[in-house]
Motif scaffolding. Sequence first.
Motif, PDB file in Angstrom:
ATOM      1  N   ARG A  96     -28.886   0.940  -1.122  1.00  0.00           N
ATOM      2  CA  ARG A  96     -29.918   1.576  -1.932  1.00  0.00           C
ATOM      3  C   ARG A  96     -29.440   1.750  -3.381  1.00  0.00           C
ATOM      4  NH1 ARG A  96     -33.820   4.895   1.222  1.00  0.00           N
ATOM      5  NH2 ARG A  96     -32.136   6.298   1.753  1.00  0.00           N
ATOM      6  N   VAL A 116     -40.266  -0.330  -4.737  1.00  0.00           N
ATOM      7  CA  VAL A 116     -40.215   0.959  -4.052  1.00  0.00           C
ATOM      8  C   VAL A 116     -40.097   0.736  -2.542  1.00  0.00           C
ATOM      9  CG1 VAL A 116     -41.512   3.048  -3.530  1.00  0.00           C
ATOM     10  CG2 VAL A 116     -41.472   2.166  -5.855  1.00  0.00           C
ATOM     11  N   ALA A 119     -36.584  -0.254  -1.670  1.00  0.00           N
ATOM     12  CA  ALA A 119     -35.605   0.829  -1.770  1.00  0.00           C
ATOM     13  C   ALA A 119     -35.785   1.860  -0.669  1.00  0.00           C
ATOM     14  CB  ALA A 119     -35.713   1.510  -3.135  1.00  0.00           C
ATOM     15  N   THR A 120     -36.980   1.950  -0.090  1.00  0.00           N
ATOM     16  CA  THR A 120     -37.177   2.956   0.955  1.00  0.00           C
ATOM     17  C   THR A 120     -37.207   2.297   2.327  1.00  0.00           C
ATOM     18  OG1 THR A 120     -39.553   2.815   0.493  1.00  0.00           O
ATOM     19  CG2 THR A 120     -38.356   4.621  -0.496  1.00  0.00           C
ATOM     20  N   ARG A 121     -38.348   1.732   2.695  1.00  0.00           N
ATOM     21  CA  ARG A 121     -38.466   1.209   4.051  1.00  0.00           C
ATOM     22  C   ARG A 121     -37.573  -0.006   4.279  1.00  0.00           C
ATOM     23  NH1 ARG A 121     -44.534   0.652   5.136  1.00  0.00           N
ATOM     24  NH2 ARG A 121     -44.837   1.825   3.229  1.00  0.00           N
ATOM     25  N   GLU A 124     -34.008   1.161   4.883  1.00  0.00           N
ATOM     26  CA  GLU A 124     -33.926   1.860   6.161  1.00  0.00           C
ATOM     27  C   GLU A 124     -34.081   0.896   7.343  1.00  0.00           C
ATOM     28  OE1 GLU A 124     -36.735   5.016   5.650  1.00  0.00           O
ATOM     29  OE2 GLU A 124     -35.500   5.721   3.979  1.00  0.00           O
TER      30      GLU A 124
ATOM     31  N   ILE B 193     -37.239   9.858  -2.720  1.00  0.00           N
ATOM     32  CA  ILE B 193     -36.540   8.620  -3.078  1.00  0.00           C
ATOM     33  C   ILE B 193     -37.546   7.587  -3.556  1.00  0.00           C
ATOM     34  CG2 ILE B 193     -35.275   6.658  -2.115  1.00  0.00           C
ATOM     35  CD1 ILE B 193     -33.695   8.629  -0.464  1.00  0.00           C
ATOM     36  N   ALA B 197     -37.481   5.712  -7.080  1.00  0.00           N
ATOM     37  CA  ALA B 197     -37.480   4.254  -7.213  1.00  0.00           C
ATOM     38  C   ALA B 197     -38.639   3.805  -8.097  1.00  0.00           C
ATOM     39  CB  ALA B 197     -37.572   3.598  -5.833  1.00  0.00           C
ATOM     40  N   LEU B 220     -29.972  10.139  -6.999  1.00  0.00           N
ATOM     41  CA  LEU B 220     -30.112   9.384  -5.754  1.00  0.00           C
ATOM     42  C   LEU B 220     -29.059   9.838  -4.744  1.00  0.00           C
ATOM     43  CD1 LEU B 220     -31.478   7.093  -4.170  1.00  0.00           C
ATOM     44  CD2 LEU B 220     -29.758   5.550  -5.086  1.00  0.00           C
ATOM     45  N   GLU B 224     -29.602  11.131  -1.052  1.00  0.00           N
ATOM     46  CA  GLU B 224     -28.962  10.465   0.089  1.00  0.00           C
ATOM     47  C   GLU B 224     -28.228  11.481   0.963  1.00  0.00           C
ATOM     48  OE1 GLU B 224     -29.454   7.598   1.106  1.00  0.00           O
ATOM     49  OE2 GLU B 224     -29.477   6.078  -0.453  1.00  0.00           O
TER      50      GLU B 224
END
Lengths: 512, 550
Positions: A96, A116, A119-121, A124, B193, B197, B220, B224
């Motif tokens: 990330r 976005v 960076a998120t889903r 993960e 987050i 982003a 960030l 985290e």
Amino acid sequence: MSDSPTDLLRRLARVTPLAWGPVVVATATSAIATIALLAQATAIARVVGGLFASRHADLRAAIVDLALASLVRALATAAGAMIAGRLAAPVRRDLRRRVLEATLARGPRCSIDATVQLATRGVEAIEAYLTRYVTALAASVVGPAILVTWLVTRDWLSGVIVALCVALLPIFMALLGAEAKAKMLAGWQEQQRLAGYFGDVVRGMATLKAFNRSRDALNSLERVGRRVRETTMATLRVAFLSSFALELLSSLATALVALFLGVRLLHGGLALSNAVAILIVTPEVFLPLRRVAAAYHASATGVAATEDVLDLLVNDLRGLDAPSISPGVALGDVAVAPGGLLLVTGASGIGKSTLLRQLCTLEDPPEGKVHIDGIDLAHLDRDQWRSRVAWLAQDPRVTGSSLREAVTLGDPSVGDDEVRAALTLVGLGEDLDRPVGEGARALSAGERRRLGLARCLMRHPLVLVLDEPLAHLDPRGADELASVIANLSMTRVVASHRPLRADAVLDLKGHA
Amino acid sequence: MRDGLVARALRREARAAVGALGAGLGVGLATLGLSGTSAWLIVRAAQQPAVLSLTVPMGLVQLFALAKAAGRYLERTATHGVVLTVMTHVRQRVAEIVEPLVPAGLGPRSADVVDLAVRDVEAAEDLLASVAGPLAASAGAGVVTALVCGLVFGPAGLALLVALVADLALWPLLARRGLRRADDELDASRAQISRLAADAATGWEEFAMGGASAPLAARLALLEAEVDAAEARRRRLRALIEGLFVATAGAASVAILLASAHARSRGLNPALVAVPVLLGLAALDMAAEAADALVDSGPQRAATGRFDSLAATPWPIRDPATRIPDVDDASSLAARDVRVVRGRPILTDAAISLRAGDVVVLEGRSGVGKTTLAHVLAKFLAPDAGAITLDGHPYDALAADQVRCHVGFAEESPYMFAASVGANVRVARPEATDDEVERALGDAALATWRAGLAAGLATTLGGESAGLSGGEQRRVGLAREYLARRRIIIADEPTEGLDDDTARRVLGHLADIDAAVLLISHRERDLAVATRRVELVEGRVTERVSEPGN
């Protein structure tokens, strides 16, 4: 998806070696759990053998063994889940952070939304891919390997039967599976398309309504849904032959092992406890294989996300050292000496902003277009260069709630005196606590620019790049600010419609 | 499952669902049958009876083995058939629920709500396919086995039943609260987050040039740490549960063996001593697998619950009961005394009028209600009070589509469909020719962009607007508007994100067409084309005299 999941793990590990952690842990703990499972099976078999022969003497010891083995297996399973998860967390953090860095270095790769999501889903999904799929994969190699080895040493015939069934699995899959796999993929893609179409209709509903098209869309959604259901079912009927094969081989293995055990027991060639242990172990060979097949489907998004993230994280090469005192700058043929001011003029839309962005490496400068102290900018180290240049955008974004926060970007270590000096210099007064309002709405466009300039000056840049700093200022304000800019000591490159005292002028005409 | 949208759709397919469950139960029973009979077979064989007496167990073993594989195939196809049908209903229903609510009925974060609904549909599909089916099947098969065990072996059946209840109900319930809390915390940090982003992606130049990447990275890192804390909680619970599954199976086998020992001492047929423990192991393996999916299904279950609250959202507007004849060629619009109250008054006595040839620039700080007024004028939203007329016809008497034949609304973020550029523009008028589409693109200052498209109008746009900048999207929205040829156009910030030169061309055409234009803007450069300037302040529209920018 071009890579197999294991290739992907290798590529991922090349970017972040931490990715091996969960694999190693899953391998070790599933080995321990498998050995405990063997102990469990043997203990149960001893009890059953004892009961059968009415030898109750050693039952107690066997039951204690069973309890202990169960405990060890439970602990190993729990520890495996725990540690693999903990080791995957740094991978997520690392990826990330690097997605963010890559975004800041080169801008969002396609759309802001996509960045976005990544960076998120996306990140993960990679974490889930590591904790779920990769650990299941490791367990599906280690577990069956240990169990089959044990079976062969205990009773070679059972071992061979099970080994054959396991080995047949990929052959079976390859024979009937080539088509089934393609069909499975086709069915899945068809479903994805339907889900995509549905998402499109629902997300775009407001747009459809604005053109009186929402009714049409609802009707066609129903039509498409019905059609996709038919075709998907047709493909799935073929595709599920593969789960039939997996199930058939595993149940066939159990049945055959039981039959052959039975035959030999009948002739007295085998101890019952041995046979019971073998019978318990046989189906356990196939369980991890089933789990990994299930996890594969769930990991598909993780696989796709991994590819996207890996594509994003191309390592930059380090360039030449950037100068450490104010340099001379040359844009094409027009050059300015260290500490001078280069004015860029030209009609709107002719490329002044682009040229300044190239000077800041926000866009890649073409080779030979921009020179810094005679060195082509394209060869300089980008991060270093950016840290020494300050850039004032046409419409600077302002964050924070007061002038102080907006200028220091919330860094509490900057002294008030320094902030006050910068604000006074650009003509914003001395009130550090003056509120700027949400999204800086309490400031006029001109004030936002002055604030942006103050922010640039706080960084003590070697080169100051200003994009239309005098626009939207009243004539007196513009004159004041022009003289502030003219009196600065670092090298300056300014794009402006308004006249400015300059050491060199680049007048853009036609194609720059 | 509660009596929600998914449950209702499932009930419509009740017969097929029962069939699928039956197939699942069959697989479960065949699995257990295979374990039980093979245990019986080998112990019986160890008694070294006549070969003939092994025929029955041998036959049963083979039968169960084949039944298990065939049952698995039936179960997979039947389950997926049901899930596909149910999901088709669910999708259709969700689309129908969303249709009347957008864009004005879901509050300021409308796009997020809709996006969540789309993802909830995926979650519901997961829940049906990989949680509900296996759970019901393994619970059913397990309970049947426990009962049979109980009848034949007494206490061993009870031990198995207790272990099954623990695996399928007790442990998932135990983990539920902790997992839900962890999931909520994860959602909260994830939202932050994604904002970070989005910040980084929109303002990347200034972060990169302003030396502000380090504070961003520090922020960030803090987030985290929050994610890590929640994940650690999740992980501990998951590990505990996974350990408990294994421990339960171990404890159950100990209990079953003790019970068998007891039964054996009271004269149980020695050929059956191995049966209960092997049955127990197989039943608990199956239960643990299903319960494992259940433990993780918290977010999916929450998702299916959300459809119903979405369905209960009041509609922002309803069409009149009777439809009056369509209005021909409307070109003027007048609104007065418009009041909209959403907790606080947003519009109070707002009035505005538009006539052909007008270019009215509507200013006002952000959040003041400009878009709300636009929604009222485009009949997306019924005001709490006020009179609006289209060429003298009152809005109240007209259906929404009758108004929107004449009133266009170019949204601030128009949606780009995952389809070709041509299809995207043709949303406005499906029968438009290629030439008309090209002209509309040119009018929206997209000619250069159009020229750069690899496959021309057939070039595919990404699903979620991938590949297009915000400015380009807004211009595609304008091209749609030009193609629709309506005489009243409301444009929400059409020049946002455009450079001055492009903005000037966009505005030029907008002012040139024969239409009444309401231009919502907070940019000074947009004033150049204004024939009138109004500002929305505290719910009222006030005329502004033109003055030079500061």
